[in-house]
Design a protein around this motif. Structure first.
Motif, short mmCIF file in Angstrom:
data_model
loop_
_atom_site.label_atom_id
_atom_site.label_comp_id
_atom_site.label_asym_id
_atom_site.label_seq_id
_atom_site.Cartn_x
_atom_site.Cartn_y
_atom_site.Cartn_z
N PRO A 117 0.83 -1.21 0.00
CA PRO A 117 0.00 0.00 0.00
C PRO A 117 0.86 1.26 0.00
O PRO A 117 1.82 1.35 0.76
CB PRO A 117 -0.81 -0.12 1.30
N VAL A 118 0.51 2.21 -0.84
CA VAL A 118 1.32 3.42 -0.98
C VAL A 118 1.35 4.17 0.35
O VAL A 118 0.32 4.44 0.96
CB VAL A 118 0.75 4.32 -2.10
N ASN A 119 2.56 4.50 0.80
CA ASN A 119 2.76 5.15 2.10
C ASN A 119 3.80 6.25 1.94
O ASN A 119 5.00 6.01 2.10
CB ASN A 119 3.20 4.12 3.14
N PRO A 120 3.37 7.46 1.62
CA PRO A 120 4.33 8.55 1.38
C PRO A 120 5.23 8.85 2.58
O PRO A 120 6.40 9.21 2.40
CB PRO A 120 3.43 9.74 1.04
N ASP A 121 4.69 8.73 3.81
CA ASP A 121 5.50 9.04 4.99
C ASP A 121 6.68 8.09 5.12
O ASP A 121 7.80 8.51 5.42
CB ASP A 121 4.63 8.97 6.25
N ASN A 122 6.43 6.79 4.93
CA ASN A 122 7.54 5.83 5.01
C ASN A 122 8.54 6.04 3.88
O ASN A 122 9.75 5.91 4.09
CB ASN A 122 6.99 4.40 4.99
N CYS A 123 8.05 6.37 2.71
CA CYS A 123 8.95 6.66 1.58
C CYS A 123 9.85 7.85 1.91
O CYS A 123 11.06 7.81 1.65
CB CYS A 123 8.13 6.97 0.33
N HIS A 124 9.25 8.89 2.46
CA HIS A 124 10.03 10.08 2.79
C HIS A 124 11.09 9.76 3.85
O HIS A 124 12.25 10.21 3.74
CB HIS A 124 9.11 11.20 3.29
N ALA A 125 10.70 9.00 4.86
CA ALA A 125 11.64 8.67 5.93
C ALA A 125 12.82 7.86 5.41
O ALA A 125 13.97 8.10 5.78
CB ALA A 125 10.91 7.91 7.04
N ILE A 126 12.54 6.89 4.55
CA ILE A 126 13.61 6.05 4.00
C ILE A 126 14.53 6.88 3.10
O ILE A 126 15.75 6.73 3.14
CB ILE A 126 13.00 4.85 3.26
N THR A 127 13.94 7.77 2.31
CA THR A 127 14.74 8.64 1.46
C THR A 127 15.65 9.54 2.30
O THR A 127 16.85 9.67 2.02
CB THR A 127 13.83 9.51 0.57
N PHE A 128 15.06 10.14 3.34
CA PHE A 128 15.80 11.12 4.15
C PHE A 128 16.85 10.46 5.03
O PHE A 128 18.03 10.81 4.98
CB PHE A 128 14.81 11.91 5.02
N TYR A 129 16.43 9.49 5.83
CA TYR A 129 17.36 8.88 6.78
C TYR A 129 18.32 7.89 6.13
O TYR A 129 19.44 7.70 6.59
CB TYR A 129 16.59 8.19 7.91
N GLY A 130 17.87 7.27 5.06
CA GLY A 130 18.73 6.31 4.36
C GLY A 130 19.61 6.94 3.31
O GLY A 130 20.46 6.26 2.71
N LYS A 131 19.38 8.25 3.07
CA LYS A 131 20.15 8.97 2.03
C LYS A 131 20.17 8.17 0.74
O LYS A 131 21.22 7.88 0.15
CB LYS A 131 21.57 9.26 2.52
N THR A 132 18.98 7.79 0.32
CA THR A 132 18.82 6.96 -0.86
C THR A 132 17.69 7.50 -1.72
O THR A 132 17.09 8.53 -1.40
CB THR A 132 18.55 5.49 -0.45
N THR A 133 17.38 6.80 -2.79
CA THR A 133 16.28 7.17 -3.69
C THR A 133 15.24 6.06 -3.67
O THR A 133 15.58 4.89 -3.82
CB THR A 133 16.79 7.34 -5.13
N VAL A 134 13.99 6.43 -3.46
CA VAL A 134 12.89 5.48 -3.65
C VAL A 134 12.56 5.51 -5.14
O VAL A 134 12.01 6.47 -5.66
CB VAL A 134 11.67 5.82 -2.79
N LEU A 135 12.94 4.44 -5.82
CA LEU A 135 12.83 4.39 -7.28
C LEU A 135 11.41 4.18 -7.76
O LEU A 135 11.06 4.56 -8.87
CB LEU A 135 13.73 3.26 -7.81
N ALA A 136 10.59 3.52 -6.92
CA ALA A 136 9.20 3.24 -7.31
C ALA A 136 8.42 2.79 -6.09
O ALA A 136 9.00 2.29 -5.11
CB ALA A 136 9.14 2.16 -8.40
N GLN A 137 7.11 2.97 -6.16
CA GLN A 137 6.20 2.40 -5.18
C GLN A 137 5.21 1.51 -5.94
O GLN A 137 4.40 2.02 -6.71
CB GLN A 137 5.43 3.49 -4.44
N VAL A 138 5.32 0.22 -5.74
CA VAL A 138 4.45 -0.72 -6.44
C VAL A 138 3.30 -1.07 -5.51
O VAL A 138 3.51 -1.64 -4.44
CB VAL A 138 5.22 -1.99 -6.86
#
Length: 205
Positions: A156-177
């Motif tokens: 399920p699409v979860n923008p908050d978790n995506c943002h946290a992983i991007t920010f704290y993991g210093k990575t790119t969320v390439l897609a949300q399936v």
């Protein structure tokens, strides 16, 4: 480009993501180490969902267990240095379980990834608990200096978790399936590649 698809855990959706990527790109697929062959194998799922070229496993074990246990039950030892990837420039390689799943008495999956020297995409759940699991996995990859191209979120699409992983993991969320039901090639085809993935996969090997 050859890519290694690993995950934050088992049953996290690696095979689904591999099928989606193969369907949308025409990449071929292999899973060098497969356990649980008494049930449906991941390679068979990829064939059904993508129609792509699928190469046979090099280690295959009946029990649905960690590779080190499943191989021991059949009196075999997985030697990662004997595994040769198919000679295909556009290849998706799927791992077995998470990064620290043991393959034998001395090697884990992350050791195999490091040995192959190909970049990684990490598959993660989109749901509660994913931030911790994903950041730990990213940290393990970083500590081994393994090139990590980004994260694909599954569920399920979860923008908050995506943002946290991007920010704290210093990575790119390439897609949300998102959740796909029923799981068919037709429904998988309806989910286009993101711009980020298109740019990534268009790079030279």
């Amino acid at each position: 480009m050859q890519l290694f698809i690993t995950g934050t855990d088992t049953n996290i959706g690696k095979t689904l993501i591999c099928s989606w990527l193969c369907l949308q790109t025409g990449y071929s697929y292999c899973k060098p180490i497969q356990t649980g062959t008494d049930s449906e194998q991941d390679a068979a799922t990829v064939v059904i969902l993508s129609g792509s070229t699928v190469y046979p496993e090099q280690y295959s074990f009946k029990a649905p267990l960690s590779p080190h246990l499943a191989s021991a039950l059949e009196n075999q030892v997985i030697e990662m240095t004997t595994i040769q990837l198919p000679d295909s420039p556009d290849l998706i390689v799927e791992g077995a379980g998470g990064l620290l799943v043991p393959l034998n008495q001395s090697d884990c999956l992350i050791d195999f990834i490091q040995y192959l020297k190909i970049p990684v995409i990490l598959v993660a759940s989109s749901q509660l608990g994913t931030i911790n699991h994903t950041l730990l996995s990213l940290e393990a990859l970083k500590n081994r200096s393994i090139p990590t191209l980004g994260v694909i979120m599954n569920g399920p699409v979860n923008p908050d978790n995506c943002h946290a992983i991007t920010f704290y993991g210093k990575t790119t969320v390439l897609a949300q399936v998102p959740v796909i039901a029923p799981m068919t090639q037709e429904n998988l085809k309806k989910i286009p590649l993101t711009t980020a993935l298109q740019a990534l996969l268009s790079r030279s090997p």
